[in-house]
Design an enzyme around this catalytic site. Structure first.
Site, PDB file in Angstrom:
ATOM      1  N   SER A 158       1.732  -9.844  -0.729  1.00 55.89           N
ATOM      2  CA  SER A 158       1.289  -8.446  -0.624  1.00 55.89           C
ATOM      3  C   SER A 158       1.577  -7.817   0.718  1.00 55.89           C
ATOM      4  CB  SER A 158      -0.202  -8.345  -0.940  1.00 55.89           C
ATOM      5  OG  SER A 158      -0.961  -9.178  -0.078  1.00 55.89           O
ATOM      6  N   LYS A 191       0.809  -1.224   0.000  1.00 57.26           N
ATOM      7  CA  LYS A 191       0.000   0.000   0.000  1.00 57.26           C
ATOM      8  C   LYS A 191       0.842   1.274   0.000  1.00 57.26           C
ATOM      9  CE  LYS A 191      -4.500  -1.542   1.191  1.00 57.26           C
ATOM     10  NZ  LYS A 191      -4.347  -2.893   1.763  1.00 57.26           N
ATOM     11  N   GLU A 198      -9.962   7.075   3.432  1.00 58.24           N
ATOM     12  CA  GLU A 198     -10.849   6.172   4.156  1.00 58.24           C
ATOM     13  C   GLU A 198     -10.037   4.925   4.473  1.00 58.24           C
ATOM     14  OE1 GLU A 198     -10.500   6.021   0.914  1.00 58.24           O
ATOM     15  OE2 GLU A 198     -10.220   3.845   0.770  1.00 58.24           O
TER      16      GLU A 198
HETATM   17  C1  LIG Z   1      -5.184  -3.981   1.519  1.00 57.39           C
HETATM   18  C2  LIG Z   1      -4.476  -5.264   1.299  1.00 57.39           C
HETATM   19  C3  LIG Z   1      -4.852  -6.158   0.265  1.00 57.39           C
HETATM   20  C4  LIG Z   1      -6.035  -5.945  -0.615  1.00 57.39           C
HETATM   21  O1  LIG Z   1      -6.029  -4.778  -1.366  1.00 57.39           O
HETATM   22  P1  LIG Z   1      -5.743  -4.798  -2.948  1.00 57.39           P
HETATM   23  O2  LIG Z   1      -6.069  -3.408  -3.371  1.00 57.39           O
HETATM   24  O3  LIG Z   1      -6.654  -5.813  -3.550  1.00 57.39           O
HETATM   25  O4  LIG Z   1      -4.322  -5.150  -3.123  1.00 57.39           O
HETATM   26  C5  LIG Z   1      -4.091  -7.306   0.069  1.00 57.39           C
HETATM   27  N1  LIG Z   1      -3.036  -7.600   0.861  1.00 57.39           N
HETATM   28  C6  LIG Z   1      -2.657  -6.776   1.874  1.00 57.39           C
HETATM   29  C7  LIG Z   1      -1.487  -7.156   2.708  1.00 57.39           C
HETATM   30  C8  LIG Z   1      -3.357  -5.589   2.124  1.00 57.39           C
HETATM   31  O5  LIG Z   1      -2.983  -4.779   3.131  1.00 57.39           O
END
Ligand SMILES: *Cc1c(COP(=O)(O)O)cnc(C)c1O
Length: 393
Positions: free
Chosen positions: A377, A89, A111
């Site tokens: 992610s 993010k 948000e």
């Molecule tokens: C917020 C988040 C997601 C999901 O958001 P996307 O916009 O679909 O990437 C996935 N993995 C993590 C670790 C997150 O913090």
């Protein structure tokens, strides 16, 4: 780019900017300026410098040996979990704060649901010395207290959204109301590839660093910059879009997007948007969303707060409809088991969101020479309570 946005802000049938009249000037300003700003050499230099020296990029492409043995292919992890603040993010938050500065904005709003995007936004606002207001559902504030404390420590004001279900969609409504009231001095940092055009395209460009790096790293590791498979989890879809971006036009690369099935696709408690949803308008764009017969948004459910979203970004809707990417779903139970497996086979505790992508490996078969990249992610620190409750440690 074949699957990219057209000059009207659409991806095939999806996208656009379905916004109230009052928001038109704000969105129009962004639309007119975003490409000029982010393609500017000075912008690029500052973005690259912060990604390198503040976020810690490039994130490693790790050859997961024990996973490779288990699944019978070369499995690579793209380590977004190692970024500052613990997920992908921050890539988008850095890009948007630099854009906001160039637009002359003095105040940032955002948000947040689980608080991950709120923390990333509060972080970049501290970095730049810009005022930050984060809207968060009252119920989410209670559920995610440590992230509320983080945002406050970083100097942000966290405003509880007390209407409706007191969760993410209500926080989004409050943020939009704020933006309508403060169009001149305020920029709204949206956290995924959702919202009215140009947000989905802008966020995808900021996250595309993930696949840009992966291509170079694959070339070094395997002799080819193209893998056979790329996998990522999808909430709104920003880590997946970043992971897919530079592979989309190479049709030989199979793209797999993993949604949250919650307690099961037909259980009534799910967030498997492509399995359950229909076309409609959500948060300013035409996309696929979970809705009732008369078009009311259905409350989604997933154990993972980051995947607990009733729609997907419009570019994902397009990749789904054209079958360029395959959309699958994974239950809470399958994800938690995959999180445990990754911890014990590779010494990496993944976010529960990420664990959904890892769980999909169980359902695939590979050729021994296949190269497979999974976007890790985020890290699982924020999810320890959930893991502990489930496994009873
Ligand atoms: C917020 C988040 C997601 C999901 O958001 P996307 O916009 O679909 O990437 C996935 N993995 C993590 C670790 C997150 O913090």
């Amino acid at each position: 780019m074949k699957y990219g946005v057209n000059e009207h802000g659409y991806y095939g049938d999806f996208g656009g900017a379905y916004i109230p009249e009052m928001l038109y000037p704000n969105v129009e300003e962004l639309k007119q300026q975003y490409l000029n700003i982010i393609n500017d050499e000075g912008f690029k230099a500052e973005f690259d410098d912060l990604l390198k020296n503040y976020v810690g990029r490039p994130s490693p492409l790790y050859h997961a040996k024990r996973y490779s043995e288990k699944y019978g292919a070369n499995i690579y992890f793209k380590r977004e979990d190692l970024n500052h603040t613990g997920s992908h993010k921050i890539n988008n938050a850095i890009g948007q704060i630099l854009l906001a500065k160039r637009l002359g904005k003095k105040r940032i709003i955002a948000e947040t649901g689980a608080g991950q995007h709120g923390v990333a936004t509060a972080t970049v606002c501290a970095l730049m010395g810009i005022e930050c207001v984060v809207y968060m559902g009252e119920i989410d504030m209670a559920r995610q207290a440590p992230n509320v404390s983080r945002m406050k420590m970083l100097g942000a004001t966290v405003v509880p959204a007390t209407s409706g279900s007191k969760t993410l969609k209500d926080a989004t409504n409050e943020a939009l109301r704020d933006w309508i009231g403060n169009p001149v001095d305020t920029h709204y940092i949206i956290g995924s590839v959702v919202g009215p055009y140009p947000y989905p395209d802008m966020v995808a460009r900021f996250q595309s660093i993930i696949s840009e790096e992966t291509k170079k790293q694959l070339l070094e590791n395997t002799g080819s910059e193209l893998p056979q498979y790329v996998l990522a989890c999808v909430g709104g879809g920003s880590n997946a879009m970043g992971m897919f971006y530079h592979f989309m036009d190479d049709e030989s690369v199979k793209l797999v997007a993993v949604e949250a099935a919650g307690k099961g696709v037909s259980s009534g408690e799910s967030a498997a948007t492509t399995a359950l949803g229909k076309e409609g308008v959500l948060h300013g764009s035409r996309t696929i969303l979970m809705q009732t017969e008369d078009g009311q948004v259905v409350e989604p459910y997933s154990i993972s707060a980051g995947l607990d979203y009733p729609g997907i970004g419009p570019q994902h809707a397009h990749l789904f409809k054209t079958s360029r990417a395959r959309y699958v779903s994974i239950t809470d139970d399958e994800a938690l088991q995959a999180g445990l497996l990754c911890s014990q086979l590779e010494g990496i505790i993944p976010a529960i969101e990420t664990a959904h992508a890892l769980a999909q490996l169980e359902k695939m078969t590979f050729e021994p020479n296949d190269n497979v990249v999974i976007c890790i992610s985020g890290r699982g620190d924020k999810d320890l309570d959930t893991y502990i409750k489930y496994f009873g440690y």
